[in-house]
Scaffold this motif. Structure first.
Motif, PDB file in Angstrom:
ATOM      1  N   TYR A  88     -13.169   5.379  -4.098  1.00 61.69           N
ATOM      2  CA  TYR A  88     -12.872   4.216  -4.933  1.00 61.69           C
ATOM      3  C   TYR A  88     -11.403   3.821  -4.791  1.00 61.69           C
ATOM      4  O   TYR A  88     -11.068   2.635  -4.684  1.00 61.69           O
ATOM      5  CB  TYR A  88     -13.190   4.520  -6.390  1.00 61.69           C
ATOM      6  N   ALA A  89     -10.522   4.826  -4.781  1.00 63.83           N
ATOM      7  CA  ALA A  89      -9.092   4.541  -4.628  1.00 63.83           C
ATOM      8  C   ALA A  89      -8.814   3.888  -3.285  1.00 63.83           C
ATOM      9  O   ALA A  89      -7.994   2.974  -3.180  1.00 63.83           O
ATOM     10  CB  ALA A  89      -8.282   5.826  -4.769  1.00 63.83           C
ATOM     11  N   GLN A  90      -9.498   4.347  -2.249  1.00 61.68           N
ATOM     12  CA  GLN A  90      -9.340   3.740  -0.939  1.00 61.68           C
ATOM     13  C   GLN A  90      -9.729   2.267  -0.971  1.00 61.68           C
ATOM     14  O   GLN A  90      -9.082   1.419  -0.352  1.00 61.68           O
ATOM     15  CB  GLN A  90     -10.216   4.471   0.090  1.00 61.68           C
ATOM     16  N   GLY A  91     -10.791   1.961  -1.704  1.00 58.94           N
ATOM     17  CA  GLY A  91     -11.210   0.577  -1.823  1.00 58.94           C
ATOM     18  C   GLY A  91     -10.161  -0.278  -2.501  1.00 58.94           C
ATOM     19  O   GLY A  91      -9.911  -1.420  -2.108  1.00 58.94           O
ATOM     20  N   LEU A  92      -9.523   0.289  -3.539  1.00 60.07           N
ATOM     21  CA  LEU A  92      -8.455  -0.442  -4.220  1.00 60.07           C
ATOM     22  C   LEU A  92      -7.280  -0.695  -3.282  1.00 60.07           C
ATOM     23  O   LEU A  92      -6.710  -1.785  -3.255  1.00 60.07           O
ATOM     24  CB  LEU A  92      -7.961   0.354  -5.435  1.00 60.07           C
ATOM     25  N   ARG A  93      -6.930   0.314  -2.518  1.00 57.29           N
ATOM     26  CA  ARG A  93      -5.777   0.203  -1.616  1.00 57.29           C
ATOM     27  C   ARG A  93      -6.002  -0.873  -0.563  1.00 57.29           C
ATOM     28  O   ARG A  93      -5.064  -1.557  -0.141  1.00 57.29           O
ATOM     29  CB  ARG A  93      -5.513   1.549  -0.946  1.00 57.29           C
ATOM     30  N   LYS A  94      -7.246  -1.034  -0.143  1.00 53.92           N
ATOM     31  CA  LYS A  94      -7.558  -1.992   0.912  1.00 53.92           C
ATOM     32  C   LYS A  94      -7.904  -3.378   0.377  1.00 53.92           C
ATOM     33  O   LYS A  94      -8.083  -4.311   1.166  1.00 53.92           O
ATOM     34  CB  LYS A  94      -8.732  -1.469   1.737  1.00 53.92           C
ATOM     35  N   SER A  95      -8.017  -3.505  -0.942  1.00 56.50           N
ATOM     36  CA  SER A  95      -8.430  -4.781  -1.519  1.00 56.50           C
ATOM     37  C   SER A  95      -7.322  -5.826  -1.409  1.00 56.50           C
ATOM     38  O   SER A  95      -6.139  -5.499  -1.235  1.00 56.50           O
ATOM     39  CB  SER A  95      -8.810  -4.595  -2.991  1.00 56.50           C
ATOM     40  N   ARG A  96      -7.690  -7.072  -1.562  1.00 57.11           N
ATOM     41  CA  ARG A  96      -6.722  -8.153  -1.488  1.00 57.11           C
ATOM     42  C   ARG A  96      -5.738  -8.125  -2.647  1.00 57.11           C
ATOM     43  O   ARG A  96      -4.613  -8.599  -2.531  1.00 57.11           O
ATOM     44  CB  ARG A  96      -7.458  -9.493  -1.481  1.00 57.11           C
ATOM     45  N   ALA A  97      -6.179  -7.594  -3.771  1.00 52.45           N
ATOM     46  CA  ALA A  97      -5.312  -7.562  -4.956  1.00 52.45           C
ATOM     47  C   ALA A  97      -4.083  -6.690  -4.736  1.00 52.45           C
ATOM     48  O   ALA A  97      -3.027  -6.909  -5.335  1.00 52.45           O
ATOM     49  CB  ALA A  97      -6.099  -7.069  -6.166  1.00 52.45           C
ATOM     50  N   LYS A  98      -4.208  -5.673  -3.864  1.00 53.64           N
ATOM     51  CA  LYS A  98      -3.097  -4.770  -3.560  1.00 53.64           C
ATOM     52  C   LYS A  98      -2.531  -4.130  -4.831  1.00 53.64           C
ATOM     53  O   LYS A  98      -1.329  -3.992  -4.997  1.00 53.64           O
ATOM     54  CB  LYS A  98      -1.973  -5.518  -2.828  1.00 53.64           C
ATOM     55  N   ILE A  99      -3.420  -3.769  -5.734  1.00 50.35           N
ATOM     56  CA  ILE A  99      -3.010  -3.131  -6.983  1.00 50.35           C
ATOM     57  C   ILE A  99      -3.584  -1.722  -7.024  1.00 50.35           C
ATOM     58  O   ILE A  99      -4.801  -1.545  -6.988  1.00 50.35           O
ATOM     59  CB  ILE A  99      -3.496  -3.912  -8.215  1.00 50.35           C
ATOM     60  N   GLY A 100      -2.715  -0.732  -7.114  1.00 55.96           N
ATOM     61  CA  GLY A 100      -3.186   0.637  -7.204  1.00 55.96           C
ATOM     62  C   GLY A 100      -3.825   1.118  -5.913  1.00 55.96           C
ATOM     63  O   GLY A 100      -3.697   0.516  -4.845  1.00 55.96           O
ATOM     64  N   GLY A 101      -4.516   2.231  -6.034  1.00 54.87           N
ATOM     65  CA  GLY A 101      -5.229   2.801  -4.901  1.00 54.87           C
ATOM     66  C   GLY A 101      -4.491   3.874  -4.149  1.00 54.87           C
ATOM     67  O   GLY A 101      -5.051   4.494  -3.243  1.00 54.87           O
ATOM     68  N   SER A 102      -3.232   4.120  -4.504  1.00 57.57           N
ATOM     69  CA  SER A 102      -2.484   5.161  -3.813  1.00 57.57           C
ATOM     70  C   SER A 102      -3.014   6.540  -4.202  1.00 57.57           C
ATOM     71  O   SER A 102      -3.265   6.810  -5.373  1.00 57.57           O
ATOM     72  CB  SER A 102      -0.997   5.062  -4.148  1.00 57.57           C
ATOM     73  N   ILE A 103      -3.180   7.391  -3.218  1.00 59.65           N
ATOM     74  CA  ILE A 103      -3.672   8.755  -3.424  1.00 59.65           C
ATOM     75  C   ILE A 103      -2.583   9.734  -3.022  1.00 59.65           C
ATOM     76  O   ILE A 103      -2.020   9.642  -1.933  1.00 59.65           O
ATOM     77  CB  ILE A 103      -4.923   9.023  -2.562  1.00 59.65           C
ATOM     78  N   THR A 104      -2.278  10.658  -3.905  1.00 61.12           N
ATOM     79  CA  THR A 104      -1.337  11.726  -3.590  1.00 61.12           C
ATOM     80  C   THR A 104      -2.057  13.058  -3.779  1.00 61.12           C
ATOM     81  O   THR A 104      -2.656  13.292  -4.833  1.00 61.12           O
ATOM     82  CB  THR A 104      -0.102  11.687  -4.496  1.00 61.12           C
ATOM     83  N   LEU A 105      -2.016  13.887  -2.771  1.00 67.94           N
ATOM     84  CA  LEU A 105      -2.638  15.206  -2.830  1.00 67.94           C
ATOM     85  C   LEU A 105      -1.549  16.262  -2.686  1.00 67.94           C
ATOM     86  O   LEU A 105      -0.726  16.193  -1.771  1.00 67.94           O
ATOM     87  CB  LEU A 105      -3.670  15.370  -1.712  1.00 67.94           C
ATOM     88  N   GLY A 106      -1.540  17.228  -3.592  1.00 71.70           N
ATOM     89  CA  GLY A 106      -0.578  18.314  -3.526  1.00 71.70           C
ATOM     90  C   GLY A 106      -1.296  19.621  -3.236  1.00 71.70           C
ATOM     91  O   GLY A 106      -2.096  20.084  -4.048  1.00 71.70           O
ATOM     92  N   PHE A 107      -1.022  20.196  -2.066  1.00 70.59           N
ATOM     93  CA  PHE A 107      -1.690  21.423  -1.628  1.00 70.59           C
ATOM     94  C   PHE A 107      -0.768  22.620  -1.840  1.00 70.59           C
ATOM     95  O   PHE A 107       0.291  22.706  -1.212  1.00 70.59           O
ATOM     96  CB  PHE A 107      -2.059  21.331  -0.151  1.00 70.59           C
TER      97      PHE A 107
END
Length: 248
Positions: free
Chosen positions: A129-148
């Motif tokens: 879902y976040a990936q979809g937000l990142r690629k959407s035209r709105a360009k709002i949100g969608g950034s994913i941060t993973l801490g290993f």
């Protein structure tokens, strides 16, 4: 670790990430010593940002599941009980909390269980879902941060490949593996920070650092936009590694 061994590790990850030589990108220091700070760099602006789209109802179940997982982990980890704490971690400076986080996963989400499969499905859904937000035209949100947070470099790289590869996340440069092209000897626990893009990050960049903490697992952070940022953890390091058949 010998120079030849280091080269083999770099070659092994080459098909997944590009190793960035020092100075190739003007990244600020991203040294990480505690899993408590997972915030992204935000550039202030006087412009009013458009409203973030509401989360769809279909995500309610996923978010509720991850919230329950997170609350259960916190409750278990902060418990004063020493039940099920591996003897090797019972006297860590975290007071056994790091061991209890692993015990919680082993007790409630063991390898190959339906519970772990359900957890994997919900993590995949939120990342998708976040990936979809990142690629959407709105360009709002969608950034994913993973801490290993991993006990060693190989475990961290395997987890990174699993989460990124199995969820079709962007792949960028892997920083921290060399200095001026000379492989760095990274021994002991490591912290790998991955970001899908925006801010000071290029899409899919990751950074390897030594880690002096005691936890093992993955912190999943998603920015839904308009100051709606969520974090869940700690997830099993091998949640997607096992799906690739890398774990017996």
């Amino acid at each position: 670790m010998s120079f030849s061994s280091r080269l083999r590790i770099i070659f092994a990850i080459w098909t997944e990430f590009l190793v960035c030589r020092s100075g190739a990108l003007p990244l600020q220091s991203l040294a990480r010593r505690s899993p408590s700070d997972m915030s992204l760099h935000v550039v202030s602006s006087t412009r009013t940002a458009p409203a973030a789209p509401p989360l769809p109802l279909v995500m309610d179940g996923t978010i509720s599941f991850l919230d329950i997982y997170d609350a259960g982990m916190v409750s278990y980890v902060l418990s004063s009980s020493k039940r099920n704490v591996p003897s090797s971690t019972a006297v860590l400076s975290s007071g056994g909390a790091a061991g209890r986080s692993l015990a919680h996963i082993e007790e409630h989400y063991p390898f190959g269980s339906a519970g772990r499969g359900e957890l994997r499905g919900h993590v995949r859904a939120i990342l998708s879902y976040a990936q979809g937000l990142r690629k959407s035209r709105a360009k709002i949100g969608g950034s994913i941060t993973l801490g290993f947070c991993a006990p060693n470099l190989q475990a961290g790289l395997d987890a990174l490949k699993g989460y990124v590869g199995q969820n079709a996340l962007p792949r960028g440069l892997l920083h921290g593996m060399d200095i001026d092209g000379v492989p760095v000897d990274i021994s002991g626990a490591v912290y790998i920070r991955y970001c899908s893009g925006r801010g000071q990050w290029h899409p899919g960049d990751a950074k390897v650092d030594n880690y002096d903490g005691e936890y093992e697992g993955v912190y999943v952070n998603v920015d839904f936009g308009k100051n709606d940022k969520r974090q869940w953890g700690v997830m099993p390091l091998d949640l997607f590694v096992e799906e690739k058949g890398l774990k017996a």
